[in-house]
Scaffold this active site. Structure first.
Site, short mmCIF file in Angstrom:
data_model
loop_
_atom_site.label_atom_id
_atom_site.label_comp_id
_atom_site.label_asym_id
_atom_site.label_seq_id
_atom_site.Cartn_x
_atom_site.Cartn_y
_atom_site.Cartn_z
N HIS A 39 -56.26 -22.32 -38.98
CA HIS A 39 -57.63 -22.73 -38.69
C HIS A 39 -58.62 -21.85 -39.47
O HIS A 39 -58.25 -20.78 -39.98
CB HIS A 39 -57.98 -22.48 -37.21
CG HIS A 39 -57.13 -23.16 -36.20
ND1 HIS A 39 -57.58 -24.24 -35.48
CD2 HIS A 39 -55.88 -22.88 -35.74
CE1 HIS A 39 -56.64 -24.61 -34.61
NE2 HIS A 39 -55.60 -23.80 -34.75
N GLU A 121 -56.44 -18.20 -36.60
CA GLU A 121 -57.80 -18.45 -37.07
C GLU A 121 -58.14 -17.47 -38.20
O GLU A 121 -57.94 -16.25 -38.05
CB GLU A 121 -58.82 -18.24 -35.94
CG GLU A 121 -58.76 -19.25 -34.82
CD GLU A 121 -59.57 -20.53 -35.10
OE1 GLU A 121 -60.06 -20.68 -36.25
OE2 GLU A 121 -59.66 -21.35 -34.18
N HIS A 160 -55.36 -27.35 -38.97
CA HIS A 160 -55.99 -28.03 -37.83
C HIS A 160 -56.44 -29.43 -38.24
O HIS A 160 -56.30 -30.39 -37.48
CB HIS A 160 -57.17 -27.20 -37.33
CG HIS A 160 -57.58 -27.54 -35.92
ND1 HIS A 160 -58.71 -27.03 -35.34
CD2 HIS A 160 -57.01 -28.36 -34.98
CE1 HIS A 160 -58.81 -27.52 -34.10
NE2 HIS A 160 -57.80 -28.32 -33.87
ZN LIG Z 1 -59.41 -25.20 -35.84
#
Ligand SMILES: [Zn+2]
Length: 189
Positions: A39, A121, A160
Site C-alpha cells: 500500500h 504501507e 491494494h
Molecule cells: Zn491501501
C-alpha cells in the site's frame, strides 16, 4: 492460558520499531497466510513526515488538524508494517494477527484479503517516487516475511489497487515493481 499462548506466538520482526495498535483481531482459525499487499498512504494526502499516519492507526487522529481528517477520523484501520520516507519501519500488528488494511477486497476469487494477507504501507502518494531507503527496507522485511510464510510466492505479492480496483489506486504508478521484486531473493518462486 489461551491469552498467554496467543501472546507467545505473536510474530514481530527484529530491527523494527514496535507500536502495537488496537485495530487488529484474530485471523479465522486455520488460515494460511499466503498474500502480501503493498500500500501507500500519506496524511494529509500528498504530505510526508507528520505524525498523522501514526495517529490514524493509533485511533487518535485530531479532526481539527486538517479538513480531510474529519472525513477519516472514525476509520478503524491498521497495517502490519509502515515504512516511512527515511526507511524507518514500524510494526503495528503482529504478523500472525489480522490487520485491517485491505477492506472490501478480492484476490484470485477469495474475498476479504485481510484474513489471509500481510499489509505493508509505504509513506507515499500516487504522484511521487518512493525513496531508496524505502526500497531497501521493503526488500529486507519482505525477505523476512517470505522466510516466515513460504506460501507468499512472487505471484502472491500484490497491490491494494489490484485487490480493490474499484476503490483504490495505491501504491500507484510510481511504485517500481520490477525494482522491488528483483531486490527480493532471486530464488523466490
Ligand atoms: Zn491501501
Amino acid at each position: 492460558m489461551v491469552r498467554a499462548l496467543a501472546q507467545q506466538t505473536d510474530i514481530r520482526l527484529d530491527d523494527v520499531e514496535q507500536r502495537l495498535c488496537a485495530n487488529m483481531d484474530d485471523r479465522p482459525p486455520g488460515t494460511q497466510v499466503d498474500l502480501l499487499v503493498i500500500h501507500s498512504i500519506s496524511l494529509p494526502p500528498g504530505e510526508f513526515g507528520g505524525p498523522w499516519i501514526d495517529d490514524l492507526f493509533m485511533n487518535r487522529l485530531d479532526p481539527e488538524a486538517h479538513p480531510y481528517f474529519r472525513e477519516i477520523q472514525d476509520l478503524k484501520v491498521s497495517c502490519h508494517l509502515l515504512i516511512r520516507r527515511d526507511g524507518q519501519a514500524v510494526q503495528y500488528v503482529p504478523l500472525n494477527r489480522r490487520a485491517w488494511h485491505a477492506g472490501v477486497s478480492s484476490f484470485c476469487g477469495r474475498d476479504s484479503c485481510n484474513n489471509f494477507s500481510i499489509g505493508i504501507e509505504l509513506e507515499g502518494s500516487d504522484d511521487q517516487p518512493f525513496t531508496d531507503a524505502q526500497y531497501t527496507v521493503l526488500a529486507r522485511v519482505t525477505r523476512e516475511i517470505v522466510a516466515l510464510y513460504p506460501s507468499i510466492s512472487r505471484s502472491r505479492i500484490t497491490s491494494h489497487a489490484a485487490i480493490a480496483p474499484e476503490r483504490k489506486t495505491d501504491p500507484g504508478p510510481h511504485f517500481d515493481w520490477r525494482r522491488y521484486l528483483n531486490s527480493i531473493d532471486p530464488g523466490l518462486a
